[in-house]
Design a protein around this motif. Structure first.
Motif, short mmCIF file in Angstrom:
data_model
loop_
_atom_site.label_atom_id
_atom_site.label_comp_id
_atom_site.label_asym_id
_atom_site.label_seq_id
_atom_site.Cartn_x
_atom_site.Cartn_y
_atom_site.Cartn_z
N TYR A 1 49.99 53.30 -24.34
CA TYR A 1 51.45 53.24 -24.15
C TYR A 1 52.16 54.38 -24.87
O TYR A 1 53.05 55.01 -24.32
N ARG A 2 51.79 54.65 -26.13
CA ARG A 2 52.48 55.71 -26.86
C ARG A 2 52.31 57.07 -26.18
O ARG A 2 53.24 57.88 -26.14
N ALA A 3 51.13 57.31 -25.62
CA ALA A 3 50.89 58.57 -24.93
C ALA A 3 51.75 58.67 -23.68
O ALA A 3 52.32 59.73 -23.37
N ALA A 4 51.87 57.56 -22.95
CA ALA A 4 52.70 57.56 -21.75
C ALA A 4 54.17 57.76 -22.10
O ALA A 4 54.89 58.49 -21.41
N LEU A 5 54.61 57.13 -23.18
CA LEU A 5 56.01 57.27 -23.61
C LEU A 5 56.32 58.72 -23.96
O LEU A 5 57.36 59.26 -23.56
N ALA A 6 55.41 59.37 -24.69
CA ALA A 6 55.63 60.77 -25.06
C ALA A 6 55.68 61.66 -23.82
O ALA A 6 56.51 62.57 -23.73
N GLU A 7 54.81 61.37 -22.86
CA GLU A 7 54.80 62.19 -21.64
C GLU A 7 56.07 61.97 -20.82
O GLU A 7 56.62 62.92 -20.25
N MET A 8 56.53 60.73 -20.78
CA MET A 8 57.79 60.46 -20.08
C MET A 8 58.95 61.23 -20.69
O MET A 8 59.80 61.80 -19.99
N GLU A 9 59.01 61.24 -22.01
CA GLU A 9 60.12 61.92 -22.68
C GLU A 9 60.08 63.42 -22.41
O GLU A 9 61.12 64.06 -22.19
N THR A 10 58.87 63.98 -22.42
CA THR A 10 58.73 65.40 -22.10
C THR A 10 59.15 65.69 -20.67
O THR A 10 59.87 66.66 -20.39
N ARG A 11 58.73 64.84 -19.75
CA ARG A 11 59.06 65.05 -18.34
C ARG A 11 60.56 64.86 -18.11
O ARG A 11 61.17 65.59 -17.31
N ASN A 12 61.15 63.90 -18.80
CA ASN A 12 62.59 63.69 -18.69
C ASN A 12 63.36 64.97 -19.00
O ASN A 12 64.25 65.37 -18.25
N ALA A 13 63.01 65.62 -20.12
CA ALA A 13 63.69 66.85 -20.52
C ALA A 13 63.46 67.96 -19.50
O ALA A 13 64.38 68.73 -19.19
N ALA A 14 62.24 68.03 -18.96
CA ALA A 14 61.94 69.09 -18.00
C ALA A 14 62.68 68.90 -16.69
O ALA A 14 63.18 69.86 -16.09
N ILE A 15 62.79 67.64 -16.23
CA ILE A 15 63.54 67.38 -15.00
C ILE A 15 65.01 67.71 -15.21
O ILE A 15 65.66 68.34 -14.37
N ALA A 16 65.55 67.28 -16.35
CA ALA A 16 66.96 67.54 -16.64
C ALA A 16 67.26 69.03 -16.69
O ALA A 16 68.36 69.47 -16.31
N ALA A 17 66.29 69.82 -17.16
CA ALA A 17 66.47 71.27 -17.25
C ALA A 17 66.15 71.99 -15.95
O ALA A 17 66.26 73.22 -15.88
#
Length: 223
Positions: free
Chosen positions: A20-36
Protein backbone atom coordinates in the motif's frame (compact mmCIF):
# COMPACT_ATOMS: atom_id res chain seq x y z
CA UNK A 1 -21.46 14.33 -30.09
CA UNK A 2 -19.01 11.43 -29.97
CA UNK A 3 -18.60 9.55 -26.72
CA UNK A 4 -15.29 10.42 -24.98
CA UNK A 5 -12.68 7.81 -25.76
CA UNK A 6 -10.68 6.11 -23.00
CA UNK A 7 -7.74 5.70 -25.38
CA UNK A 8 -5.74 8.53 -23.84
CA UNK A 9 -6.07 7.08 -20.33
CA UNK A 10 -3.27 4.72 -19.39
CA UNK A 11 -4.50 1.38 -18.04
CA UNK A 12 -2.34 -0.59 -15.62
CA UNK A 13 -3.39 -4.03 -14.39
CA UNK A 14 -1.30 -5.78 -11.78
CA UNK A 15 -1.31 -9.56 -11.35
CA UNK A 16 0.73 -9.51 -8.12
CA UNK A 17 0.25 -7.65 -4.86
CA UNK A 18 1.49 -4.08 -4.48
CA UNK A 19 2.36 -2.80 -0.99
CA UNK A 20 0.00 0.00 0.00
CA UNK A 21 2.71 2.52 0.90
CA UNK A 22 4.43 1.94 -2.44
CA UNK A 23 1.16 2.44 -4.32
CA UNK A 24 0.41 5.62 -2.37
CA UNK A 25 3.83 7.07 -3.20
CA UNK A 26 3.39 6.24 -6.87
CA UNK A 27 -0.06 7.81 -6.92
CA UNK A 28 1.27 11.02 -5.43
CA UNK A 29 4.06 11.16 -8.01
CA UNK A 30 1.64 10.52 -10.85
CA UNK A 31 -0.78 13.13 -9.50
CA UNK A 32 1.91 15.81 -9.72
CA UNK A 33 2.96 14.70 -13.20
CA UNK A 34 -0.60 14.76 -14.54
CA UNK A 35 -1.21 18.19 -13.01
CA UNK A 36 1.97 19.47 -14.68
CA UNK A 37 0.97 18.02 -18.05
CA UNK A 38 3.89 15.60 -17.98
CA UNK A 39 1.96 12.30 -17.79
CA UNK A 40 -1.25 10.76 -19.05
CA UNK A 41 -4.26 10.13 -16.86
CA UNK A 42 -4.35 6.62 -15.45
CA UNK A 43 -6.61 3.86 -14.13
CA UNK A 44 -4.63 1.40 -12.00
CA UNK A 45 -6.17 -1.96 -11.04
CA UNK A 46 -4.37 -3.93 -8.35
CA UNK A 47 -4.42 -5.87 -5.09
CA UNK A 48 -2.74 -5.12 -1.76
CA UNK A 49 -1.40 -7.29 1.05
CA UNK A 50 -3.56 -6.94 4.20
CA UNK A 51 -3.62 -3.35 5.46
CA UNK A 52 -5.94 -0.95 7.26
CA UNK A 53 -6.02 2.55 5.83
CA UNK A 54 -7.18 5.67 7.65
CA UNK A 55 -8.93 8.49 5.85
CA UNK A 56 -8.96 12.09 6.97
CA UNK A 57 -12.12 11.53 9.07
CA UNK A 58 -10.88 8.33 10.77
CA UNK A 59 -11.88 7.96 14.44
CA UNK A 60 -9.39 6.01 16.56
CA UNK A 61 -12.27 4.37 18.42
CA UNK A 62 -13.19 2.59 15.18
CA UNK A 63 -9.82 0.82 15.00
CA UNK A 64 -10.93 -2.21 16.98
CA UNK A 65 -8.10 -4.70 16.41
CA UNK A 66 -5.08 -3.37 14.47
CA UNK A 67 -3.84 -6.82 13.49
CA UNK A 68 -2.40 -5.42 10.25
CA UNK A 69 -0.37 -2.32 9.43
CA UNK A 70 -2.35 0.93 9.64
CA UNK A 71 -1.49 3.60 7.06
CA UNK A 72 -2.76 7.17 6.87
CA UNK A 73 -4.05 7.39 3.32
CA UNK A 74 -4.80 11.10 2.90
CA UNK A 75 -8.09 10.31 1.17
CA UNK A 76 -11.52 11.23 2.42
CA UNK A 77 -13.46 8.88 4.66
CA UNK A 78 -12.63 6.75 7.68
CA UNK A 79 -11.02 3.33 8.14
CA UNK A 80 -11.12 0.70 5.46
CA UNK A 81 -9.43 -2.63 4.78
CA UNK A 82 -7.53 -3.78 1.71
CA UNK A 83 -6.21 -7.27 1.19
CA UNK A 84 -6.01 -10.39 -0.97
CA UNK A 85 -9.20 -11.21 -2.82
CA UNK A 86 -10.17 -7.55 -3.15
CA UNK A 87 -9.68 -5.62 -6.37
CA UNK A 88 -8.71 -1.97 -5.98
CA UNK A 89 -9.10 0.68 -8.65
CA UNK A 90 -7.05 3.87 -8.41
CA UNK A 91 -8.36 6.55 -10.74
CA UNK A 92 -6.14 9.49 -11.62
CA UNK A 93 -8.03 11.92 -13.84
CA UNK A 94 -7.57 15.63 -14.50
CA UNK A 95 -10.83 17.31 -13.52
CA UNK A 96 -9.63 20.62 -14.98
CA UNK A 97 -10.60 19.17 -18.35
CA UNK A 98 -13.56 17.21 -16.99
CA UNK A 99 -15.76 19.80 -15.35
CA UNK A 100 -14.09 20.49 -11.98
CA UNK A 101 -17.03 18.79 -10.25
CA UNK A 102 -15.88 16.53 -7.42
CA UNK A 103 -19.40 15.48 -6.46
CA UNK A 104 -20.10 14.40 -10.02
CA UNK A 105 -16.81 12.49 -10.09
CA UNK A 106 -17.69 10.51 -6.96
CA UNK A 107 -21.24 9.83 -8.16
CA UNK A 108 -19.97 8.70 -11.56
CA UNK A 109 -17.34 6.49 -9.92
CA UNK A 110 -20.06 4.78 -7.88
CA UNK A 111 -22.14 4.39 -11.01
CA UNK A 112 -19.23 2.81 -12.88
CA UNK A 113 -18.80 0.11 -10.24
CA UNK A 114 -22.54 -0.49 -9.86
CA UNK A 115 -23.02 -0.86 -13.62
CA UNK A 116 -20.04 -3.22 -13.83
CA UNK A 117 -21.38 -5.45 -11.07
CA UNK A 118 -24.71 -5.49 -12.88
CA UNK A 119 -22.94 -6.73 -16.01
CA UNK A 120 -21.56 -9.59 -13.89
CA UNK A 121 -25.04 -10.50 -12.69
CA UNK A 122 -25.07 -8.84 -9.26
CA UNK A 123 -27.50 -6.06 -8.39
CA UNK A 124 -25.72 -3.31 -6.46
CA UNK A 125 -26.85 0.16 -5.45
CA UNK A 126 -26.15 3.36 -3.55
CA UNK A 127 -27.66 3.81 -0.08
CA UNK A 128 -28.71 7.24 1.15
CA UNK A 129 -26.46 8.45 3.95
CA UNK A 130 -24.04 5.55 3.63
CA UNK A 131 -20.77 5.63 1.74
CA UNK A 132 -19.90 2.77 -0.56
CA UNK A 133 -21.40 0.23 -2.93
CA UNK A 134 -24.17 -1.91 -1.47
CA UNK A 135 -26.00 -5.13 -2.29
CA UNK A 136 -28.18 -7.68 -0.49
CA UNK A 137 -27.02 -10.87 1.19
CA UNK A 138 -28.66 -14.25 0.65
CA UNK A 139 -30.83 -13.41 3.68
CA UNK A 140 -31.93 -10.12 2.13
CA UNK A 141 -29.93 -7.82 4.40
CA UNK A 142 -28.07 -4.85 2.98
CA UNK A 143 -24.28 -5.21 3.06
CA UNK A 144 -21.33 -3.38 1.60
CA UNK A 145 -19.55 -5.00 -1.32
CA UNK A 146 -17.37 -2.08 -2.37
CA UNK A 147 -15.80 1.04 -0.89
CA UNK A 148 -15.28 4.51 -2.34
CA UNK A 149 -12.62 6.95 -1.14
CA UNK A 150 -11.08 9.79 -3.11
CA UNK A 151 -8.73 12.70 -2.84
CA UNK A 152 -8.41 15.59 -5.26
CA UNK A 153 -5.18 17.56 -5.41
CA UNK A 154 -4.36 20.18 -8.07
CA UNK A 155 -7.74 19.12 -9.54
CA UNK A 156 -6.30 15.65 -10.24
CA UNK A 157 -8.06 12.72 -8.58
CA UNK A 158 -6.38 10.02 -6.49
CA UNK A 159 -7.51 6.80 -4.81
CA UNK A 160 -10.85 5.43 -6.04
CA UNK A 161 -12.75 2.24 -5.25
CA UNK A 162 -12.43 -1.34 -4.07
CA UNK A 163 -14.58 -4.39 -4.84
CA UNK A 164 -14.72 -7.47 -2.63
CA UNK A 165 -14.24 -10.48 -4.89
CA UNK A 166 -13.24 -13.15 -2.38
CA UNK A 167 -11.38 -11.59 0.58
CA UNK A 168 -11.27 -13.05 4.10
CA UNK A 169 -14.27 -11.17 5.47
CA UNK A 170 -13.09 -11.72 9.05
CA UNK A 171 -10.30 -9.19 8.37
CA UNK A 172 -12.90 -6.42 8.27
CA UNK A 173 -13.58 -7.19 11.94
CA UNK A 174 -10.51 -5.22 12.99
CA UNK A 175 -12.23 -1.93 12.12
CA UNK A 176 -15.63 -0.33 11.83
CA UNK A 177 -15.59 -0.20 8.02
CA UNK A 178 -16.10 3.41 6.90
CA UNK A 179 -17.60 4.16 10.31
CA UNK A 180 -20.79 2.19 9.59
CA UNK A 181 -21.58 -0.20 12.44
CA UNK A 182 -25.10 -1.36 11.64
CA UNK A 183 -24.45 -3.11 8.33
CA UNK A 184 -22.11 -5.94 7.38
CA UNK A 185 -19.61 -6.53 4.61
CA UNK A 186 -20.00 -9.13 1.90
CA UNK A 187 -18.22 -10.33 -1.24
CA UNK A 188 -19.04 -11.75 -4.63
CA UNK A 189 -17.78 -15.15 -3.47
CA UNK A 190 -19.96 -14.99 -0.35
CA UNK A 191 -22.95 -14.41 -2.62
CA UNK A 192 -22.08 -17.34 -4.88
CA UNK A 193 -20.31 -15.47 -7.69
CA UNK A 194 -16.89 -16.69 -8.79
CA UNK A 195 -15.24 -13.70 -10.45
CA UNK A 196 -11.50 -13.63 -11.11
CA UNK A 197 -9.61 -10.33 -10.96
CA UNK A 198 -9.03 -10.38 -14.71
CA UNK A 199 -12.76 -10.86 -15.34
CA UNK A 200 -13.61 -7.87 -13.13
CA UNK A 201 -10.92 -5.79 -14.85
CA UNK A 202 -12.37 -6.65 -18.26
CA UNK A 203 -15.88 -5.73 -17.17
CA UNK A 204 -14.71 -2.45 -15.62
CA UNK A 205 -12.76 -1.43 -18.70
CA UNK A 206 -15.74 -2.23 -20.93
CA UNK A 207 -17.58 0.49 -19.00
CA UNK A 208 -14.72 3.00 -18.87
CA UNK A 209 -16.06 4.97 -21.82
CA UNK A 210 -19.45 5.29 -20.09
CA UNK A 211 -17.75 6.56 -16.93
CA UNK A 212 -15.76 9.20 -18.83
CA UNK A 213 -18.86 10.22 -20.77
CA UNK A 214 -20.77 10.71 -17.53
CA UNK A 215 -18.02 12.98 -16.26
CA UNK A 216 -17.62 15.06 -19.37
CA UNK A 217 -21.36 15.32 -20.00
CA UNK A 218 -22.14 16.13 -16.36
CA UNK A 219 -24.54 13.16 -16.52
CA UNK A 220 -23.70 11.86 -13.09
CA UNK A 221 -25.76 8.70 -13.32
CA UNK A 222 -24.63 5.93 -15.65
CA UNK A 223 -27.25 4.00 -17.60
Amino acid sequence: MDRPSPENVEIRRESGQIAYRAALAEMETRNAAIAAGEAREMVWLLEHPPVYTAGTSADGAELLDPRFEVVEAGRGGRYTYHGPGQRVGYVMLDLKSRGRDVRCFVHSLEGWVIATLGDLGLEAFRADGRIGIWTRTREGREAKIGAIGVRVRRWVTMHGFSVNLAPDLSHFGGIVPCGIEDFGVTSLADLGFEVAPRALDKALLARLGDFLAALEGKDCALP
